[in-house]
Design an enzyme around this catalytic site. Sequence first.
Site, PDB file in Angstrom:
ATOM      1  N   SER A 140      -1.302  -1.991   7.794  1.00 37.04           N
ATOM      2  CA  SER A 140      -1.828  -3.321   8.107  1.00 37.04           C
ATOM      3  C   SER A 140      -0.926  -3.902   9.188  1.00 37.04           C
ATOM      4  CB  SER A 140      -1.738  -4.200   6.847  1.00 37.04           C
ATOM      5  OG  SER A 140      -1.912  -5.565   7.157  1.00 37.04           O
ATOM      6  N   TYR A 153       2.518  -7.523  -0.661  1.00 39.96           N
ATOM      7  CA  TYR A 153       1.679  -6.795   0.299  1.00 39.96           C
ATOM      8  C   TYR A 153       2.499  -6.405   1.536  1.00 39.96           C
ATOM      9  CZ  TYR A 153      -2.690  -5.874   2.928  1.00 39.96           C
ATOM     10  OH  TYR A 153      -3.710  -5.295   3.652  1.00 39.96           O
TER      11      TYR A 153
HETATM   12  P1  NAD Z   1     -11.804  -3.472  -0.195  1.00 39.82           P
HETATM   13  O1  NAD Z   1     -11.416  -4.394  -1.296  1.00 39.82           O
HETATM   14  O2  NAD Z   1     -13.146  -3.617   0.429  1.00 39.82           O
HETATM   15  O3  NAD Z   1     -11.659  -1.941  -0.694  1.00 39.82           O
HETATM   16  C1  NAD Z   1     -10.564  -1.519  -1.473  1.00 39.82           C
HETATM   17  C2  NAD Z   1     -10.892  -0.185  -2.100  1.00 39.82           C
HETATM   18  O4  NAD Z   1      -9.789   0.204  -2.939  1.00 39.82           O
HETATM   19  C3  NAD Z   1     -12.130  -0.223  -3.018  1.00 39.82           C
HETATM   20  O5  NAD Z   1     -12.853   0.985  -2.894  1.00 39.82           O
HETATM   21  C4  NAD Z   1     -11.516  -0.333  -4.407  1.00 39.82           C
HETATM   22  O6  NAD Z   1     -12.371   0.125  -5.455  1.00 39.82           O
HETATM   23  C5  NAD Z   1     -10.299   0.559  -4.228  1.00 39.82           C
HETATM   24  N1  NAD Z   1      -9.301   0.352  -5.268  1.00 39.82           N
HETATM   25  C6  NAD Z   1      -8.794  -0.821  -5.723  1.00 39.82           C
HETATM   26  N2  NAD Z   1      -7.919  -0.590  -6.730  1.00 39.82           N
HETATM   27  C7  NAD Z   1      -7.873   0.768  -6.893  1.00 39.82           C
HETATM   28  C8  NAD Z   1      -7.150   1.631  -7.756  1.00 39.82           C
HETATM   29  N3  NAD Z   1      -6.282   1.145  -8.671  1.00 39.82           N
HETATM   30  N4  NAD Z   1      -7.354   2.967  -7.664  1.00 39.82           N
HETATM   31  C9  NAD Z   1      -8.223   3.471  -6.753  1.00 39.82           C
HETATM   32  N5  NAD Z   1      -8.940   2.695  -5.888  1.00 39.82           N
HETATM   33  C10 NAD Z   1      -8.746   1.366  -5.976  1.00 39.82           C
HETATM   34  O7  NAD Z   1     -10.641  -3.611   0.883  1.00 39.82           O
HETATM   35  P2  NAD Z   1     -10.532  -3.116   2.421  1.00 39.82           P
HETATM   36  O8  NAD Z   1     -10.377  -4.334   3.238  1.00 39.82           O
HETATM   37  O9  NAD Z   1     -11.575  -2.135   2.748  1.00 39.82           O
HETATM   38  O10 NAD Z   1      -9.085  -2.446   2.349  1.00 39.82           O
HETATM   39  C11 NAD Z   1      -8.848  -1.058   2.586  1.00 39.82           C
HETATM   40  C12 NAD Z   1      -7.408  -0.900   3.067  1.00 39.82           C
HETATM   41  O11 NAD Z   1      -7.252  -1.555   4.319  1.00 39.82           O
HETATM   42  C13 NAD Z   1      -6.367  -1.518   2.127  1.00 39.82           C
HETATM   43  O12 NAD Z   1      -5.241  -0.682   2.029  1.00 39.82           O
HETATM   44  C14 NAD Z   1      -5.987  -2.814   2.826  1.00 39.82           C
HETATM   45  O13 NAD Z   1      -4.685  -3.247   2.502  1.00 39.82           O
HETATM   46  C15 NAD Z   1      -6.110  -2.387   4.287  1.00 39.82           C
HETATM   47  N6  NAD Z   1      -6.273  -3.500   5.224  1.00 39.82           N
HETATM   48  C16 NAD Z   1      -7.340  -4.362   5.129  1.00 39.82           C
HETATM   49  C17 NAD Z   1      -7.444  -5.413   6.031  1.00 39.82           C
HETATM   50  C18 NAD Z   1      -8.580  -6.412   6.001  1.00 39.82           C
HETATM   51  O14 NAD Z   1      -8.519  -7.415   6.724  1.00 39.82           O
HETATM   52  N7  NAD Z   1      -9.641  -6.185   5.216  1.00 39.82           N
HETATM   53  C19 NAD Z   1      -6.483  -5.560   7.044  1.00 39.82           C
HETATM   54  C20 NAD Z   1      -5.418  -4.655   7.106  1.00 39.82           C
HETATM   55  C21 NAD Z   1      -5.331  -3.626   6.184  1.00 39.82           C
END
Ligand code: NAD
Length: 258
Positions: A140, A153
């Site tokens: 991130s 985080y």
């Molecule tokens: P999201 O909430 O849409 O998806 C998260 C996924 O992780 C889901 O499939 C969920 O079921 C799974 N998950 C949650 N707990 C779990 C567990 N204990 N075991 C297995 N799977 C589990 O979120 P996203 O935005 O798609 O995030 C994906 C990645 O991208 C994350 O690592 C997040 O930190 C990173 N990220 C997101 C953003 C943003 O703005 N959305 C920005 C930077 C980084």
Amino acid sequence: MVKLALVTGSTSGIGVGIARSLAGAGYRIILNGFGAPDIIDSVLSEIGAISVLEPIYIGTDLTNVSSIEEAISELLATEGPVSVLVNNAGIQYTAPLEEFPVEKWDQIVALNLSAAFHTTRLCLPPMKEQQFGRIINMASVHGLVASVKKSAYVAAKHGLVGLTKATALETAELNITCNAICPGWTHTPLIETQIEQRASDLNISEEEGGRALLTEKQPSKRFVTTSQLGELVRFLCTEEASQITGANLPVDGGWTAQ
Ligand code: NAD
């Protein structure tokens, strides 16, 4: 032979975008994550429709070390080496440091950092044997800079960037690469609570709440899309990207250039 790509946290958001891109590039996808059965079925059928081989789903809770060990060892035994490992699963929770619930800290560190260590250590031996591997850690902007109320985080994502560099050095001669992608705001369920909070704090609509988040941090003032991230992952898996290793790649509309 069709190569396997394990994308953790791929029942929602960014993980689905990555699964789409890798399925389109010819990989057999192993989906992972939580969700209602109908949601998981719909992701499986969407990815199945663009795949050469049916995707596999594992519902493993990645905060549980023995569940990870069991799932990966079964996967390797039945399907063979994982060629592409995308450590994408992650969660967020916001609170001031002194009020941060200890169990939330533990859960965020377990999923956003330790899970990537466990999947990597378990998938590496067969990658080394076949002298090919691509490990992509979804970090991130918060792996590079901090924001208030996100201590767990930010700590976990900085740790993930460090793990990426260490993994890259230990695999550099083996045609295995390990890189971190550092997205800015991407409109997925993970940031929904923050959008709602901003909208309620300012007494504005959710759409305006999203715009307020962007205006504060992301100079492009547009959300990163899941397909932009998926396509970067796809490129990192190519031969052309084989000299990119140990990198942290911001996809953040200029956030970390400030
Ligand atoms: P999201 O909430 O849409 O998806 C998260 C996924 O992780 C889901 O499939 C969920 O079921 C799974 N998950 C949650 N707990 C779990 C567990 N204990 N075991 C297995 N799977 C589990 O979120 P996203 O935005 O798609 O995030 C994906 C990645 O991208 C994350 O690592 C997040 O930190 C990173 N990220 C997101 C953003 C943003 O703005 N959305 C920005 C930077 C980084």
